[in-house]
Design an enzyme around this catalytic site. Structure first.
Site, mmCIF file in Angstrom:
data_model
loop_
_atom_site.group_PDB
_atom_site.id
_atom_site.type_symbol
_atom_site.label_atom_id
_atom_site.label_comp_id
_atom_site.label_asym_id
_atom_site.label_seq_id
_atom_site.Cartn_x
_atom_site.Cartn_y
_atom_site.Cartn_z
ATOM 1 C CE LYS A 95 -51.452 -3.751 4.095
ATOM 2 N NZ LYS A 95 -50.893 -3.700 5.462
ATOM 3 N NE ARG A 152 -49.711 2.036 2.919
ATOM 4 C CZ ARG A 152 -49.277 0.782 2.742
ATOM 5 N NH1 ARG A 152 -49.439 0.192 1.582
ATOM 6 N NH2 ARG A 152 -48.691 0.140 3.719
ATOM 7 N NE ARG A 189 -42.902 -7.029 7.246
ATOM 8 C CZ ARG A 189 -43.889 -6.201 6.861
ATOM 9 N NH1 ARG A 189 -44.998 -6.691 6.324
ATOM 10 N NH2 ARG A 189 -43.750 -4.912 7.024
ATOM 11 N NE ARG A 215 -41.177 -3.983 4.470
ATOM 12 C CZ ARG A 215 -42.482 -3.769 4.303
ATOM 13 N NH1 ARG A 215 -43.260 -4.763 3.914
ATOM 14 N NH2 ARG A 215 -43.002 -2.590 4.525
ATOM 15 N NE ARG A 242 -44.087 0.504 7.574
ATOM 16 C CZ ARG A 242 -43.730 -0.735 7.909
ATOM 17 N NH1 ARG A 242 -42.675 -0.932 8.680
ATOM 18 N NH2 ARG A 242 -44.412 -1.753 7.474
#
Ligand code: ADP
Ligand code: ADP
Ligand code: ZN
Length: 213
Positions: free
Chosen positions: A13, A88, A122, A155, A166
């Site tokens: 996203k 969400r 990431r 992160r 998550r």
């Protein structure tokens, strides 16, 4: 064009919305970025949400909705925007429908198996938020942002245990939005698993039919 980007953590996203934003000049609004900036700057909002983000849970609807409602009232978001990571929950989608009218909700589909690979690799720029991946999108110089020279970091919610929390939150709270937007004829489903240029091109070739309605 007024769009929301749906999809599990790691679906791309942020990557695709940043590409659209840079190439078409549309504001990209990421609730995750807003919360992370608040945490970094230790604002009142940051102190409220820090523990929630670290645990991989969702920030309460009331707080999140108020932030988005305010952000969408800015002049730059009157004609076009991409909401990356909002809504969400169904409650957030209902609230949004009350203060803005969307052209489409774009769902990037990626299987759970690919998500862990994407999230554990990431890297994010501390300064501008640009998104990298150690394998699929390495920076030119290790640890340094191509765009601004900022330092790249991992992160703290991208570790395996937090990713599981998550993903649970995604399946329970967010996935029902696919049907919710489908029922309203606003859903565009895009395969998020190929490389980012391919995903971007699929998005561009499909989005037109929602804008001409
Ligand atoms: P990802 O890119 O992995 O999908 P985000 O950057 O969008 O993650 O969000 C990071 C975290 O910020 C989420 O795990 C959640 O704690 C919080 N968050 C972001 N958007 C929302 C939202 N719309 N509602 C509630 N919490 C949110
Ligand atoms: P999200 O915002 O949905 O959590 P991101 O855009 O931050 O997802 O992407 C998660 C990770 O996967 C990042 O490291 C990013 O560089 C990488 N990535 C994103 N899209 C692709 C893609 N299409 N192919 C390969 N890697 C990707
Ligand atoms: Zn940068």
């Amino acid at each position: 064009m007024k769009l929301v980007f749906l999809g599990p953590p790691g679906a791309g996203k942020g990557t695709i919305s940043r590409m659209v934003s840079e190439r078409l000049g549309i504001p990209q609004i990421s609730t995750g970025d807003i919360f992370r900036t608040a945490v970094k700057e230790k604002t009142e909002l940051g102190l409220k949400v820090q523990a929630i983000l670290a645990a991989g849970g969702l920030v309460p609807d009331e707080l999140t909705i108020a932030i988005v409602k305010d952000r969408l009232s800015w002049p730059d978001a009157q004609r076009s925007y991409i909401l990356d990571g909002f809504p969400r929950t169904i409650a957030q989608a209902e609230a949004l429908a009350g203060f803005s009218s969307l052209d489409a909700a774009v769902d990037f589909e990626v299987k759970d198996e690919l998500i862990l690979f994407r999230l554990t690799g990431r890297r994010v720029c501390k300064v501008c938020g640009a998104i990298y991946h150690v394998v699929t999108k390495p920076p030119k110089v290790e640890g340094m942002c191509d765009l601004c020279g900022g330092e790249l970091y991992i992160r703290n919610d991208d570790k395996e245990e937090t990713v599981k929390a998550r993903l649970n939150a995604y399946h329970e709270e967010t996935e029902p939005l696919i049907g919710w937007y489908g029922n309203r004829s606003l859903l565009l489903t895009i395969d998020g698993s190929p490389d980012a240029e391919t995903v971007y091109n699929a998005f561009i070739s499909e989005i037109g039919r929602f804008l001409r309605k």
